[in-house]
Design an enzyme around this catalytic site. Structure first.
Site, PDB file in Angstrom:
ATOM      1  N   THR A   1      10.911   2.062   5.279  1.00  6.18           N
ATOM      2  CA  THR A   1      11.656   1.224   4.323  1.00  6.18           C
ATOM      3  C   THR A   1      11.759   1.860   2.938  1.00  6.18           C
ATOM      4  O   THR A   1      12.485   1.354   2.080  1.00  6.18           O
ATOM      5  CB  THR A   1      10.987  -0.166   4.177  1.00  6.18           C
ATOM      6  N   GLY A   2      11.047   2.958   2.701  1.00  6.91           N
ATOM      7  CA  GLY A   2      11.074   3.600   1.382  1.00  6.91           C
ATOM      8  C   GLY A   2      12.246   4.569   1.234  1.00  6.91           C
ATOM      9  O   GLY A   2      13.032   4.770   2.180  1.00  6.91           O
TER      10      GLY A   2
ATOM     11  N   ASP B   1      12.415   7.961   0.992  1.00 10.18           N
ATOM     12  CA  ASP B   1      12.438   9.124   1.895  1.00 10.18           C
ATOM     13  C   ASP B   1      12.553   8.689   3.345  1.00 10.18           C
ATOM     14  O   ASP B   1      13.235   9.345   4.149  1.00 10.18           O
ATOM     15  CB  ASP B   1      11.158   9.958   1.727  1.00 10.18           C
TER      16      ASP B   1
ATOM     17  N   ASP C   1       0.397  -1.628   9.314  1.00 10.61           N
ATOM     18  CA  ASP C   1      -0.107  -1.472   7.943  1.00 10.61           C
ATOM     19  C   ASP C   1      -1.139  -0.351   7.950  1.00 10.61           C
ATOM     20  O   ASP C   1      -1.966  -0.281   8.866  1.00 10.61           O
ATOM     21  CB  ASP C   1      -0.744  -2.788   7.471  1.00 10.61           C
TER      22      ASP C   1
ATOM     23  N   ALA D   1       2.761   5.186   1.754  1.00 16.12           N
ATOM     24  CA  ALA D   1       1.701   5.352   0.759  1.00 16.12           C
ATOM     25  C   ALA D   1       1.947   4.358  -0.359  1.00 16.12           C
ATOM     26  O   ALA D   1       3.054   3.834  -0.509  1.00 16.12           O
ATOM     27  CB  ALA D   1       1.726   6.758   0.165  1.00 16.12           C
ATOM     28  N   GLN D   2       0.900   4.117  -1.144  1.00 16.03           N
ATOM     29  CA  GLN D   2       1.113   3.436  -2.419  1.00 16.03           C
ATOM     30  C   GLN D   2       1.578   4.564  -3.343  1.00 16.03           C
ATOM     31  O   GLN D   2       0.782   5.413  -3.744  1.00 16.03           O
ATOM     32  CB  GLN D   2      -0.218   2.817  -2.873  1.00 16.03           C
ATOM     33  N   SER D   3       2.878   4.646  -3.619  1.00 12.71           N
ATOM     34  CA  SER D   3       3.453   5.900  -4.116  1.00 12.71           C
ATOM     35  C   SER D   3       3.679   5.961  -5.619  1.00 12.71           C
ATOM     36  O   SER D   3       4.100   7.004  -6.125  1.00 12.71           O
ATOM     37  CB  SER D   3       4.791   6.154  -3.409  1.00 12.71           C
TER      38      SER D   3
ATOM     39  N   THR E   1       2.154  16.208  -2.398  1.00  8.84           N
ATOM     40  CA  THR E   1       2.891  16.010  -3.649  1.00  8.84           C
ATOM     41  C   THR E   1       2.513  17.006  -4.739  1.00  8.84           C
ATOM     42  O   THR E   1       1.366  17.475  -4.799  1.00  8.84           O
ATOM     43  CB  THR E   1       2.611  14.586  -4.169  1.00  8.84           C
TER      44      THR E   1
ATOM     45  N   GLU F   1       1.883  16.142  -7.597  1.00  7.32           N
ATOM     46  CA  GLU F   1       0.845  15.517  -8.418  1.00  7.32           C
ATOM     47  C   GLU F   1      -0.539  16.113  -8.128  1.00  7.32           C
ATOM     48  O   GLU F   1      -1.457  15.983  -8.933  1.00  7.32           O
ATOM     49  CB  GLU F   1       0.807  14.003  -8.173  1.00  7.32           C
TER      50      GLU F   1
ATOM     51  N   TYR G   1      -3.913   8.168  -7.659  1.00  5.06           N
ATOM     52  CA  TYR G   1      -2.902   8.529  -6.645  1.00  5.06           C
ATOM     53  C   TYR G   1      -3.106   9.969  -6.205  1.00  5.06           C
ATOM     54  O   TYR G   1      -3.157  10.281  -5.009  1.00  5.06           O
ATOM     55  CB  TYR G   1      -1.496   8.334  -7.236  1.00  5.06           C
TER      56      TYR G   1
ATOM     57  N   LYS H   1      -4.175  11.619  -2.625  1.00 12.55           N
ATOM     58  CA  LYS H   1      -3.292  12.571  -1.934  1.00 12.55           C
ATOM     59  C   LYS H   1      -4.019  13.898  -1.667  1.00 12.55           C
ATOM     60  O   LYS H   1      -3.732  14.584  -0.688  1.00 12.55           O
ATOM     61  CB  LYS H   1      -2.027  12.823  -2.765  1.00 12.55           C
TER      62      LYS H   1
ATOM     63  N   ARG I   1      16.071   5.431  -4.999  1.00 15.59           N
ATOM     64  CA  ARG I   1      14.747   5.522  -5.611  1.00 15.59           C
ATOM     65  C   ARG I   1      14.276   4.142  -6.054  1.00 15.59           C
ATOM     66  O   ARG I   1      15.079   3.305  -6.496  1.00 15.59           O
ATOM     67  CB  ARG I   1      14.870   6.451  -6.833  1.00 15.59           C
TER      68      ARG I   1
END
Ligand code: NAP
Ligand code: F7E
Length: 351
Positions: free
Chosen positions: A11-12, A14, A59, A83-85, A126, A128, A150, A154, A185
């Site tokens: 559902t996100g 990407d 989940d 993910a909690q992105s 990522t 990050e 985050y 990751k 986005r």
């Protein structure tokens, strides 16, 4: 019959673009979604692929639901995108970041190891991971120094992926993707926050925009191109890790200037910088060297900064114009409250 793929987080942003890409390659596409009080399928509807994918409730906090998703879909490839992105949220919900974004990877990898270790696995790693303190282009060899809950979650996911590859021989890979954006986005990320605000201000629907660290530099690419790299990574002979980026970086200030110009506005008349949008730690510079991806995957970016900003602002302008005329279509912005409405830990600090 083509191959079968399971996408966590379909559902996100990407997940939706990847589903479309894989359908075009004749895959059977399965995707996990979370049960929410209000369904969140607007991206899949917007891309007109909702009727062609198979949805499985799961989940990342619930290992049994992940095992069921694998048993139902029997995939050749798993793309682990859920993910909690949002980095900002990870400072407010740091334990959730670890549970979902970190341990979630192990739950998926363990399920693969038990059910079918022949399944290929893609981990959404990522830029990050690199964290603060860099000034030059970053590659697969650059050390990681995460600067947020985050990023540290990751980092754990990155290493678990390598450990299952090296320890159990699973075809498990990390795509180290730098920021990638699109009209799909999420509203809280800075690119979409800016493109949506520029469109609304130009149409007289909003008056101002408050931002945080506008000196921060990012390497922004175009999401539909980046999902192709995920697929390419899983089609190689050997599993490996790749940086995916544009090798250009721009400040948030340049982004806001360009976006407002596309909407016919002078950004300095509308934009304020407010401390409440600053993070406890921020990464000030990210730029990725994608030479290995170009050499081994044959992948390189086509849409660069200016075109990306134009795509996003023009799409948000067109959506608000159509909406104002009464047209209705799947879209997130009308239901998204102005950020001033949200009381978070960070917002409360200076009240
Ligand atoms: P996104 O739009 O925020 O999508 C995240 C997805 O994860 C959504 O489908 C979301 O479901 C799902 N999710 C969140 N918590 C979950 C949970 N507890 N259980 C199951 N599903 C859960 O993110 P994105 O931009 O598409 O990014 C995809 C992945 O790439 C993420 O892992 C992100 O961290 C990583 N990444 C993104 C970028 C980037 O620039 N976009 C760069 C590098 C890496 P709901 O729809 O129900 O919320
Ligand atoms: O912030 C600064 C902010 O939230 C970009 C995720 O997809 O990419 C994303 O993480 C920069 C930061 O993305 C505002 O401080 C200024 O320096 O759009 P962002 P991000 O944190 O880079 C990486 C690669 C991921 O993996 C993540 O999943 O912009 N900034 N003012 C602001 N950011 C936001 N959100 N809102 C502001 O008002």
């Amino acid at each position: 019959m083509g191959k079968s793929a399971l996408i966590t987080g379909i559902t996100g942003q990407d997940g939706a673009y990847l589903a479309k890409f894989l359908l075009e390659k004749d895959y059977q596409v399965y995707g996990t979604f979370r049960r929410l009080s209000t369904p969140n399928f607007w991206r899949l509807q917007y891309l007109d692929i909702f009727d062609r994918i198979h949805l499985i409730p799961a989940d990342l906090l619930d290992a049994s639901s992940i095992i069921s998703a694998l048993k139902i879909s029997q995939p050749d490839e798993v793309y682990h995108l859920a993910a909690q992105s949002f980095v900002g949220t990870s400072f407010e919900q740091p334990v959730g970041a670890g549970e979902i974004t970190g341990l979630g990877v192990t739950r998926v990898m363990e399920a693969i190891r038990e059910i079918n270790p022949g399944i290929k696995f893609y981990q959404a790693s990522t830029s990050e991971l690199y964290g603060q303190g860099n000034t030059e282009s970053l590659s697969e060899q650059t050390p990681f120094r995460p600067s947020s809950p985050y990023a540290s979650a990751k980092l754990y996911g990155y290493w678990i992926t390598r450990i299952y590859r090296e320890g159990y021989g699973i075809f498990a890979c990390n795509g180290i993707l730098f920021n990638h954006e699109s009209p799909l986005r999420g509203m809280e990320f800075v690119t979409r926050k800016i493109s949506n605000a520029a469109a609304k201000i130009a149409l007289g629907l909003e008056k101002k925009l408050a931002l945080g660290n506008i000196e921060s530099k990012r390497d922004w690419g175009y999401a539909p191109e980046y999902v192709e790299s995920m697929w390419l990574i899983l089609q190689q002979e050997k599993p490996d890790d790749y940086v995916i980026a544009t090798n250009e970086s721009h400040t948030v200030k340049e982004l806001v200037e360009k976006a407002f110009a596309v909407a016919g506005l002078d950004w300095e008349k509308y934009v304020t910088v407010e401390e409440r949008f600053l993070r406890p730690l921020d990464v000030n510079f990210l730029q990725g060297d994608y030479a290995k991806a170009k050499r081994e995957l044959g992948w390189e970016p086509k849409v660069k900064f200016n075109e990306l900003v134009e795509i996003m602002v023009k799409e948000d302008l067109s959506r608000w114009q159509r909406w104002s005329k009464g047209e209705r279509f799947p879209w997130d912005a009308p239901n998204y409250p102005n950020e001033n409405k949200i009381l978070s830990r960070m917002l409360k600090l200076d009240r």
